[in-house]
Design an enzyme around this catalytic site. Sequence first.
Site, PDB file in Angstrom:
ATOM      1  N   ASP A   1       0.730   3.573   1.804  1.00  0.00           N
ATOM      2  CA  ASP A   1       0.774   4.240   3.255  1.00  0.00           C
ATOM      3  C   ASP A   1       1.639   3.342   4.021  1.00  0.00           C
ATOM      4  O   ASP A   1       1.404   3.416   5.465  1.00  0.00           O
ATOM      5  CB  ASP A   1      -0.435   4.899   3.898  1.00  0.00           C
TER       6      ASP A   1
ATOM      7  N   ASP B   1      -7.735  -8.283  -0.955  1.00  0.00           N
ATOM      8  CA  ASP B   1      -6.718  -9.257  -0.101  1.00  0.00           C
ATOM      9  C   ASP B   1      -7.251 -10.583   0.185  1.00  0.00           C
ATOM     10  O   ASP B   1      -6.577 -11.570  -0.101  1.00  0.00           O
ATOM     11  CB  ASP B   1      -6.109  -8.441   1.049  1.00  0.00           C
TER      12      ASP B   1
ATOM     13  N   ASP C   1       0.948  -1.229  -0.227  1.00  0.00           N
ATOM     14  CA  ASP C   1      -0.172  -0.065  -0.077  1.00  0.00           C
ATOM     15  C   ASP C   1       0.820   1.351  -0.044  1.00  0.00           C
ATOM     16  O   ASP C   1       2.120   1.183   0.516  1.00  0.00           O
ATOM     17  CB  ASP C   1      -0.868  -0.027   1.338  1.00  0.00           C
TER      18      ASP C   1
ATOM     19  N   ARG D   1     -16.126  -7.282   5.017  1.00  0.00           N
ATOM     20  CA  ARG D   1     -15.485  -8.391   4.943  1.00  0.00           C
ATOM     21  C   ARG D   1     -15.984  -9.753   5.357  1.00  0.00           C
ATOM     22  O   ARG D   1     -15.664 -10.808   4.978  1.00  0.00           O
ATOM     23  CB  ARG D   1     -14.142  -8.116   5.697  1.00  0.00           C
TER      24      ARG D   1
END
Length: 925
Positions: free
Chosen positions: A752, A839, A750, A882
């Site tokens: 960040d 992911d 990512d 999720r």
Amino acid sequence: MTAYSMLRNGGAVGNGGQPWVLRCSNRIRLTWLSFTLFFILVFFPLIAHYYLTTIDEAGGPDKRIFGPRPGGELCEVKHVQDLCRIRESVSEELLQLEAKRQELNGEIARLNLKIEACKKSIDNAKQDLLQLKNVISQTEHSYKELMAQNQPKLSLPVRLLPDKDDAGLPPPKSARACRLHSCFDYSRCPMTSGFPVYVYDPDTYPWGENVDPLVRQAFAASVKSNIYVTDNPSIACLYVVLVGELQESPFHSSLSSSNLEKQLHALPYWRTDGHNHLLIHLSRKSITQNFLYNVSTGRAAVAQSTFLERQYRVGFDLVVSPLVHALSEPNFLEVPPQVPVKRKYFFSFQGEKVESLRTSLQEGPPQSFEEEMEGDPPADYDDRIIGTLKAVQDSHLDQVLVEFTCKNQPQPSLPTEWALCGDREERLEVLKASTFALVISPGDGQLVASAGCGMRLFEALEVGTIPVILGDHSRLPYHDLINWNEAVVLVPKPRITELHFLLRSISDNDLLAMRRQGRFLWETYFSTAESVFSTVLASIRTRIQIPAAPIREEPAQEIPHKVGKTAGTDPNMADNGDLDLGPVETEPPYASPRYLRNFTCTAADTYRAWNRPPGPFHLFPHTPLDPVLPSEAKFLGSGTGFRPIGGGSGGSGKEFQAALGGNVPREQFTVVMLTYEREEVLMNSLERLNGLPYLNKVVVVWNSPKPPSDDLLWPDIGLPIVVVRTEKNSLNNRFLPWDAVETEAILSIDDDAHLRHDEIMFGFRVWREARDRIVGFPGRYHAWDVGHQSWLYNSNYSCELSMVLTGAAFFHKYYAYLYSYVMPQAIRDMVDEYINCEDIAMNFLVSHITRKPPIKVTSRWTFRCPGCPQALSHDDSHFHERHKCINFFVKVYGYMPLLYTQFRVDSVLFKTRLPHDKTKCFKFI
């Protein structure tokens, strides 16, 4: 006595007045002398000063010698003038010396800078020299290895085109004895030809209008999307003709054997004997006309669902599955889950035996069915089968469902074959509740394949029921390429009394593995019209040993960007103490070697290629229907023949740090970074990659529809930064197989995420030891919610995990192809709907393929980014979505593929008794 002394003595004695006079005379002389000296010392300078002053005034200001002068000079005498001149000269010399001193100081500073630059250049030159030595050493070992094996890399040969006036092969002795070596013209199919296939348009031959419209439409759609189909018949390797399924009876006058044979021979590229032709007959019903039985097909191969033993040419003809889903796509959400393993019925069978021997397989005049059996009818075990199965049902040891009489009219079937009962929906409901499904082969041993048995096999695999084939003489679809023992239970009919014991002895783990393999075979080869057509072509291509076409890569549309100043090194990211992480790779970047075994693996690994899901189970890492991946030479991490640099001598200390070692001596990885309108955060993340060893390039996936700012200056990290434009904002773009990625190893990160260089290098080393798995930092796990009877996503700290987030993880580029082109589209659609769960989807895919959990490295659990904007994961609905994703993915796969693990890899710098010039190593625990 002298006269002088006498005079003095006599005078002093004889004359008493003389001494006084002498004394007075002496005093007068002393006074005069003193006055004279006083006058000379006092009055003479005054007189001289007055005189000189008078002279200066008389001569004017310009002729003054001792008087005051302009400029304040107060020199009074001539030698003072000389002193002044000397002072001025000395002052000028001092000023010149000061200027020279400053000049010399500047020159010294410049020389010091040059010395420092030279030192850096020397260090860089030493590092470059070391790298060149490593490259030279690798090249020498490569050369020696190639010379020893005598296997130099060869360029592709010049492609040979067939002659337009092809006279054909010598006539075969018997069409029934056709095999590839005797009836197939290999000269039209060079190994580098790419397997071009020409498909006849059904509208161009007379019987084409009688083909089932659904079959024609499905066939046309499959042909349109197939990558091997060509419009140029002169270069074609294979010619495909669709001959059925027909709507009309084959005994119609226009479709008689003689007329059909004449029409086949009249095809423009038949070339007298039909070599390199494939006649495809796709059936949608349980009974199929075998009207090609009495037709002389010459050297043309036949692909259909029904064959007599004398008609079927082993290794030449193809037994194909029925075409159930002609135009509709199967709904994966309606497919029952693969767990629990045991279902309501232990096994089930519904069918009705056809007693009469009909002659629907061929025309009446040539031969009857009884004549075809040649007076040697097979032993009929059907009565024994019925008795045994009824006994098992009456024993109540297991709940079974066996019905030998249909409640309604049975479906049409071939002679001696068990007819299907009820419609398709009714049969599927029974199969969904059955662990095993019995498929009894026809009583006629000459009928080696039938559409009815193929339909039973298809329906059982579709709903996850394990087929049990009773009869070892049956030919299952693509039996010479698919290892059916991994998905079905094959039992000869004489062992019917042992069937119940055999099925009871199969463990739950084996049952789940067989069910999973059956699901894979059904999805890959039988589920749709496109898969059926692709499987037929792949069968021929595999037999003649032509490799699959390369899979397409996603073209990277690069966004131009400005490069600013050279990026610095963040001390928090790169301060590794005395630990040398390895050399920073110089230009040009080193790409992973391409997959070079395409021309041999088709013959060496045929079974493994056809009978495994695409993944790291074998050197041929794809199914025959999947194009060859372009970069799979070292997927298993096996030896390449090179002597590893830094390896082979223990790999300790400096040798361990100077090179990667291991079985792959030289390798790099690519950073793929997904970003969305966070330019400052992105620039900081890119700067932190400066100086990272073994980095090939950075691919920035620009997920925003807005281009980067025009005045944005990108950091210069010494390596290429490729900014890729995407068509839409989708998290699936993270896993697209971009053609800009030229390495097998991908570090998905990512924008960040904060990772130190030593952490990244440690993860890379661990991934090289487990190339088929996801290796990353933040771990997560799934849990079963007993109250709601569903799966939950959990991000709490735990010693057990089942997922590694791809926001900071290594994985093989192979999985990017699978995620984008092989994984069910429904999963990618849900990722786009929720803008979440990509992911999780990748972890599901890799665990499904490998049946292994991911590997977590270091104790990292989260990544904090001070000052970064709010991320999507901070939303309250993030975890609820999720949870939904996990349960949806389980429905699509049919089971929970994620596996738990308590294994974690940490780096421990442990002390050993090494020489002083040796450093420490990593320790994997």
